[in-house]
Design a protein around this motif. Sequence first.
Motif, PDB file in Angstrom:
ATOM      1  N   THR A 171       0.912  -1.317  -0.042  1.00 33.55           N
ATOM      2  CA  THR A 171       0.215   0.128  -0.260  1.00 33.55           C
ATOM      3  C   THR A 171       0.679   1.081  -0.433  1.00 33.55           C
ATOM      4  O   THR A 171       0.278   2.076   0.107  1.00 33.55           O
ATOM      5  N   LEU A 172       2.131   1.559   0.117  1.00 34.30           N
ATOM      6  CA  LEU A 172       3.069   2.451   0.351  1.00 34.30           C
ATOM      7  C   LEU A 172       3.469   2.992  -0.762  1.00 34.30           C
ATOM      8  O   LEU A 172       3.710   4.217  -1.203  1.00 34.30           O
ATOM      9  N   THR A 173       2.755   2.124  -2.520  1.00 34.16           N
ATOM     10  CA  THR A 173       3.538   2.730  -3.275  1.00 34.16           C
ATOM     11  C   THR A 173       1.858   3.709  -3.793  1.00 34.16           C
ATOM     12  O   THR A 173       1.265   3.874  -4.997  1.00 34.16           O
ATOM     13  N   THR A 174       0.543   3.245  -2.806  1.00 35.32           N
ATOM     14  CA  THR A 174      -0.627   3.624  -3.689  1.00 35.32           C
ATOM     15  C   THR A 174      -0.867   4.785  -2.830  1.00 35.32           C
ATOM     16  O   THR A 174      -0.506   5.759  -2.145  1.00 35.32           O
ATOM     17  N   ALA A 175      -2.329   5.655  -3.073  1.00 33.28           N
ATOM     18  CA  ALA A 175      -2.821   6.807  -2.878  1.00 33.28           C
ATOM     19  C   ALA A 175      -2.796   6.874  -0.977  1.00 33.28           C
ATOM     20  O   ALA A 175      -2.412   7.512  -0.874  1.00 33.28           O
ATOM     21  N   ALA A 176      -2.929   6.258  -0.806  1.00 31.75           N
ATOM     22  CA  ALA A 176      -2.809   5.860   0.773  1.00 31.75           C
ATOM     23  C   ALA A 176      -1.563   6.524   1.223  1.00 31.75           C
ATOM     24  O   ALA A 176      -1.120   6.537   2.488  1.00 31.75           O
ATOM     25  N   GLY A 177      -0.782   5.818   0.712  1.00 35.30           N
ATOM     26  CA  GLY A 177       0.407   6.073   1.476  1.00 35.30           C
ATOM     27  C   GLY A 177       1.326   5.859   1.978  1.00 35.30           C
ATOM     28  O   GLY A 177       1.327   4.721   2.675  1.00 35.30           O
ATOM     29  N   GLU A 178       1.743   6.021   3.678  1.00 33.58           N
ATOM     30  CA  GLU A 178       2.468   5.828   4.166  1.00 33.58           C
ATOM     31  C   GLU A 178       1.271   5.797   5.808  1.00 33.58           C
ATOM     32  O   GLU A 178       1.496   4.900   6.680  1.00 33.58           O
ATOM     33  N   LEU A 179       0.069   6.199   5.288  1.00 30.98           N
ATOM     34  CA  LEU A 179      -0.408   5.659   6.131  1.00 30.98           C
ATOM     35  C   LEU A 179      -1.644   4.490   6.130  1.00 30.98           C
ATOM     36  O   LEU A 179      -2.023   4.235   6.650  1.00 30.98           O
ATOM     37  N   GLY A 180      -1.646   3.297   4.764  1.00 31.71           N
ATOM     38  CA  GLY A 180      -1.642   2.915   3.937  1.00 31.71           C
ATOM     39  C   GLY A 180      -1.531   0.769   4.907  1.00 31.71           C
ATOM     40  O   GLY A 180      -2.542   0.559   5.498  1.00 31.71           O
ATOM     41  N   PRO A 181      -0.568   0.900   5.583  1.00 36.01           N
ATOM     42  CA  PRO A 181      -0.345  -0.168   7.166  1.00 36.01           C
ATOM     43  C   PRO A 181      -1.044   0.260   7.531  1.00 36.01           C
ATOM     44  O   PRO A 181      -1.498  -1.627   8.338  1.00 36.01           O
ATOM     45  N   LEU A 182      -1.611   0.885   7.671  1.00 37.98           N
ATOM     46  CA  LEU A 182      -2.943   1.788   8.979  1.00 37.98           C
ATOM     47  C   LEU A 182      -4.067   0.697   9.052  1.00 37.98           C
ATOM     48  O   LEU A 182      -4.141   0.303  10.036  1.00 37.98           O
ATOM     49  N   TRP A 183      -4.154   1.051   7.480  1.00 37.99           N
ATOM     50  CA  TRP A 183      -5.868   1.157   6.877  1.00 37.99           C
ATOM     51  C   TRP A 183      -5.522  -0.953   6.967  1.00 37.99           C
ATOM     52  O   TRP A 183      -6.272  -1.276   7.517  1.00 37.99           O
ATOM     53  N   VAL A 184      -3.889  -1.268   6.735  1.00 38.99           N
ATOM     54  CA  VAL A 184      -4.227  -2.830   6.046  1.00 38.99           C
ATOM     55  C   VAL A 184      -4.828  -3.473   7.523  1.00 38.99           C
ATOM     56  O   VAL A 184      -5.977  -4.216   7.452  1.00 38.99           O
ATOM     57  N   SER A 185      -4.024  -2.718   8.683  1.00 39.93           N
ATOM     58  CA  SER A 185      -4.338  -3.499   9.953  1.00 39.93           C
ATOM     59  C   SER A 185      -5.946  -3.665  10.818  1.00 39.93           C
ATOM     60  O   SER A 185      -6.069  -4.578  10.401  1.00 39.93           O
ATOM     61  N   GLY A 186      -6.353  -2.282   9.550  1.00 40.64           N
ATOM     62  CA  GLY A 186      -7.844  -2.469  10.563  1.00 40.64           C
ATOM     63  C   GLY A 186      -8.176  -3.340   9.815  1.00 40.64           C
ATOM     64  O   GLY A 186      -9.780  -4.251  10.153  1.00 40.64           O
ATOM     65  N   LEU A 187      -8.469  -3.696   8.068  1.00 38.74           N
ATOM     66  CA  LEU A 187      -8.896  -4.476   7.091  1.00 38.74           C
ATOM     67  C   LEU A 187      -8.299  -5.918   7.943  1.00 38.74           C
ATOM     68  O   LEU A 187      -9.381  -6.357   7.887  1.00 38.74           O
TER      69      LEU A 187
END
Length: 388
Positions: free
Chosen positions: A350-366
Motif C-alpha cells: 500500500t505504500l505506493t498507492t494513494a494511501a501512502g505511508e498511512l496505508g499500513p494502518l488501514w491494512v491493520s484495520g482491514l
Amino acid sequence: MPFPLYLLALAVFAMGTSEFMLAGLLPDIASDLGVSVGTASTLTSAYAIGMIVGAPLMAALARRRPGRTSLLGFVLVFLAAHVLGAATDDFAVLFAARVVAALANAGFLAVALTLAATLVPPDRKGRALAVLLSGTTVAMVAGVPGGSLLGAQFGWRATFWAVAALCLPAAIGVLTGIRPRQEQNDVSEGRALRAELALLKGRRLILVVVLAALVNAATFAGVTFLAPVVTGTAGLGELWISVALVLFGVGSFLGVTVAGRLSDRRPGLVLAVGGPLLLIGWPASAVLADRPVALLVLVCVQGALSFAVGGTLITRILYEAAGAPTMAGSYATAALNIGAAVGPLVAATTLTTAAGELGPLWVSGLLVAVGLFVAVPSRTVVMAGRGR
C-alpha cells in the motif's frame, strides 16, 4: 506465578530483542559487510521464515526429550549463533547464523509455551502465557531501543554480543530453575506425533490459529511501518520513532498482563470488548496521524489491545490443542510468526498507492475486520472459558 516462568521470560526477552533489533542496524551491517541495504534486509525475512518453519519442526524433534534439556539446548544454540554473527565478516555466514538463531528461537518458544502450562494449574494457562509473552513486550520497551542505541554507539556487532550475554543467565536459570510437574518426554509417550498433528484437521483449532495469525498480522502491519508515519504525517523528529515504539511496547505489556488475568475464565469479555476497539483504533490512527499527541496515545492503546486480544487467542490455541501436549506450543508459535511475516508484506503493497505511508494502518484495520468477520459465526468456540 512460579519463578521458573520468569526465567523463561528472560530468555524470551533476549530472543525478542534479537528478532526485532535489526530494523535499526541494517544500514551499518550493509556498509560493514559490503552489501546493499536491500540485501541486508533479507536477514529479517530469513529470521521470519526460520521462525515459521522452525516452530513445528523443532517441537517435533524435541518432543522425546525432557523440556528442560530441550530449552537449554535451544538457548545455547541461540547464544552460539549470535557469537558467530558478531564475529563474522561474511554476509553469507551472518545469514546462516540468523536462520539458525530463528530455528532455536522458534523451538524454544514452542517448547516453553507447552511447558509453561505444566507449571501452573490447568485453569491458569492464560496467566502463565502472559508472564511468558511479557518477555517480548519488555523487549519492545527496552531491548530494541537499547539495542539500537548500543549499535549506534559501538557498532552493530556490540548488539549481537549483548544478546549473547543475555542468554547466559537465561541458560543458567533454565538449568537450575526448571522443575516441571511432568517432563515433556513423559507426556509425549501417551500420544504419537501423527495423532498430535491430526488435531490440525479440527475446525476449532484451525479457527483460533487463523484468528491469532490475523490479529498478529494486523499488529505487525501497523508497527513495522510506524516510523514514516511519525516523521512524515505527524511531522515529528526521528527521536520520536523510538518514543512511539516504547509507547507501543508499554501498551503491549499492560495489555498482555491484564488479559492474562481474564483469558482463562473470561476470554469472551476480552475478545468482545477488545476486538471492536482494535478495529476502530487502527483507522483512527490513520485519520488522526497528523495530530502527534493523538497518534502517540493511540499507538499505546493499540499496543495494549493488540496484545490483549492476540494473547487471549494464543491461550485459546493451547486449550484447543490440549490433546497435543508436545506440539501445542508450536501451533501457537507458528500462528504468531505467520502473522508477523504476512502482515508487513501485505502492508508494504500500500505504500505506493494513494494511501501512502498511512496505508499500513488501514491494512491493520482491514485484517482485524476480516478476523471479526470470521470469528462472529463461531463465537462460541473462541469465547468459551477453560477450553471446551
